[in-house]
Design an enzyme around this catalytic site. Structure first.
Site, PDB file in Angstrom:
ATOM      1  N   GLY A  15       0.822  -1.199   0.000  1.00 38.29           N
ATOM      2  CA  GLY A  15       0.000   0.000   0.000  1.00 38.29           C
ATOM      3  C   GLY A  15       0.861   1.256   0.000  1.00 38.29           C
ATOM      4  N   CYS A  16       0.227   2.381  -0.312  1.00 39.11           N
ATOM      5  CA  CYS A  16       0.973   3.642  -0.404  1.00 39.11           C
ATOM      6  C   CYS A  16       1.453   4.122   0.963  1.00 39.11           C
ATOM      7  CB  CYS A  16       0.116   4.706  -1.084  1.00 39.11           C
ATOM      8  SG  CYS A  16      -1.557   4.875  -0.407  1.00 39.11           S
ATOM      9  N   TYR A  17       0.552   4.216   1.934  1.00 38.11           N
ATOM     10  CA  TYR A  17       0.983   4.610   3.280  1.00 38.11           C
ATOM     11  C   TYR A  17       2.027   3.645   3.855  1.00 38.11           C
ATOM     12  CZ  TYR A  17      -2.678   8.199   4.049  1.00 38.11           C
ATOM     13  OH  TYR A  17      -3.466   9.328   4.005  1.00 38.11           O
TER      14      TYR A  17
ATOM     15  N   THR B 148       4.230   1.861   2.304  1.00 40.49           N
ATOM     16  CA  THR B 148       5.519   2.014   1.630  1.00 40.49           C
ATOM     17  C   THR B 148       6.329   3.142   2.254  1.00 40.49           C
ATOM     18  OG1 THR B 148       4.720   1.109  -0.468  1.00 40.49           O
ATOM     19  CG2 THR B 148       6.637   2.554  -0.563  1.00 40.49           C
TER      20      THR B 148
END
Length: 351
Positions: free
Chosen positions: A154-156, A158
Site C-alpha cells: 500500500g501507499c501509506y 511504503t
C-alpha cells in the site's frame, strides 16, 4: 511487428489512477509492451474517452475482464482493482499461467481473518495468500525474484515502512513507542467521487480520517512485527491534504541508546546502499512531497531530540508512483531479473 523478446503486459483497472499511471510508465519501458488495457465497466470504449490525455498516444479500446482472453494476449497482468475484486480474479489468472502483480490490498495480509476484519470482504483462499510475495522492493529484493505472484504494498505502508525498518532492524528505537502521522493527496482515494473528495470539501481544508481504523494499519504492523521479531502495534492517523499527489509519513519513536542525526543518516545510507530509489537526506534537511512528484523515489530525513529522547522520521513518496504503479514496475523488474530501474529513471517534476 512486435519484438518476440518483449514481455506482454495487461492492465486490469486501466481507468483508475493506478492503472493509467501504469500505462504512462510502461510506455517507456524498454522490455515491456502493453497488449491489453482492461476495464470491467467500459469494455469496447477507447481508453482515450476515459483519459483524453492519452489521445494519439494509446490508441486502444478497453478489453473486458475475461481471464482466458487475457492469457492469450499477455504474459504478466497488473491488477489495479478495488479490494474484494482481485481476490476472485487473481486465482483465475494464475491458473491460466500468467504472472500477476496485484496493486489491491487483497493479498497483503497473511491472516485471512485479519483481512476480513479490516477490509470487510471475504478473504482469499489460504493457499493463494501463501503464494503471494509481499513486494516492498528495498526490503524483499531477493524474495520477489523469479516468482509468479507479487502483492504490491500500500501507499501509506511504503512510505512508513521504508522510513522505520532500518531503525527497528538495528534496535535503535523502541517498537512499542511508534506513532505515525501520515498525510495523502486526494488521488489516494481513487477516481470515484465522494463527499470527502469533493472540491468544495477538500480545497483549503486539511482533515483527519479513518482515525485508528485505516486498513493499512495491520499491513504496517505485520511488517514491523516481522522485522522486530515481536508483535508491534502502532498509533496511525491519516490525513487528507488539499493536493493531488504525494504522501508524507511523519513518525515518532523513543530512542534505545544515544544516537545522533548523523548516526541515523549513516545507518540509513548503509542500509539502503545500492537501492537507488531511496534517498537519505543530509542532517538538518527534511523532504517535501513535491521533491518526489512523478517519480519512484522515497526520500527520508531525521531529527533527533535529545531533550525528549525521541527521534522523528519524515518519509515522502508520490502515492501513485512509488506507492502504486512505480513500485509495481520495480517489482516486475526484480521478478524478471532485470535492472531494477528500467522504465523508472524519472526525474521528479518540479515545481
Amino acid at each position: 511487428m512486435t519484438d518476440h523478446k518483449m514481455l506482454r503486459a495487461a492492465i486490469v483497472g486501466s481507468t483508475g489512477y493506478g492503472g493509467v499511471e501504469l500505462i504512462r510508465l510502461l510506455q517507456h519501458h524498454p522490455l515491456v509492451e502493453i497488449t491489453s488495457v482492461i476495464s470491467s465497466s467500459s469494455s469496447g470504449v477507447p481508453i482515450s474517452e476515459a483519459f483524453p490525455h492519452l489521445t494519439n498516444i494509446v490508441e486502444r479500446n478497453l478489453d473486458g475482464v475475461v481471464p482466458a482472453e487475457i492469457a492469450e494476449r499477455a504474459d504478466v497482468v497488473f491488477t489495479a482493482t478495488p479490494s474484494g475484486v482481485s481476490s476472485k480474479l487473481v486465482p483465475q489468472l494464475l491458473e491460466a499461467g500468467l504472472k500477476v502483480i496485484d496493486l489491491s490490498g487483497d493479498f497483503r495480509l497473511k491472516d485471512g481473518s485479519v483481512y476480513e476484519q479490516w477490509y470487510k470482504h471475504d478473504a482469499p483462499k489460504a493457499e493463494v495468500l501463501a503464494q503471494a510475495v509481499y513486494g516492498l522492493c528495498e526490503i524483499f529484493v531477493e524474495e520477489v525474484a523469479d516468482v509468479d505472484f507479487i502483492s504490491n504494498p500500500g501507499c501509506y505502508p511504503t512510505a512508513t515502512l521504508l522510513g522505520l525498518i532500518p531503525a527497528i532492524s538495528s534496535g535503535w528505537i523502541d517498537p512499542t513507542s511508534i506513532i505515525i502521522d501520515a498525510k495523502s493527496g486526494v488521488s489516494g482515494a481513487g477516481r470515484g467521487t465522494s463527499l470527502m473528495t469533493h472540491y468544495a470539501e477538500i480545497n483549503e481544508n486539511f482533515k483527519a480520517y479513518k482515525v485508528n481504523k485505516h486498513q493499512h494499519i495491520p499491513e504496517i504492523e505485520q511488517l514491523l512485527s516481522h522485522v522486530a521479531g515481536e508483535q508491534v502495534t502502532v498509533t496511525f492517523t491519516t490525513h487528507l491534504a488539499p493536493m493531488t499527489r504525494g504522501i508524507m509519513s511523519t513518525m515518532y519513536a523513543s530512542l534505545v541508546g544515544a544516537y545522533t542525526e548523523e548516526d541515523f543518516v549513516e545507518l540509513y545510507r548503509q542500509y539502503y546502499k545500492g537501492r537507488g530509489f531511496v534517498r537519505v537526506r543530509d542532517q538538518g534537511t527534511w523532504p517535501a512531497t513535491k521533491e518526489v512528484l512523478g517519480s519512484n523515489y522515497c526520500d527520508i530525513g531525521f531529527s533527533v531530540d535529545s531533550r525528549t529522547g525521541r527521534v522523528t522520521f519524515v518519509s515522502v513518496i508520490d502515492n501513485v508512483v512509488k506507492g502504486a504503479a512505480g513500485q509495481a514496475i520495480q517489482n516486475l523488474n526484480l521478478m524478471m531479473g532485470w535492472e531494477e530501474s528500467l522504465g523508472l529513471a524519472l526525474t521528479p517534476v518540479y515545481p
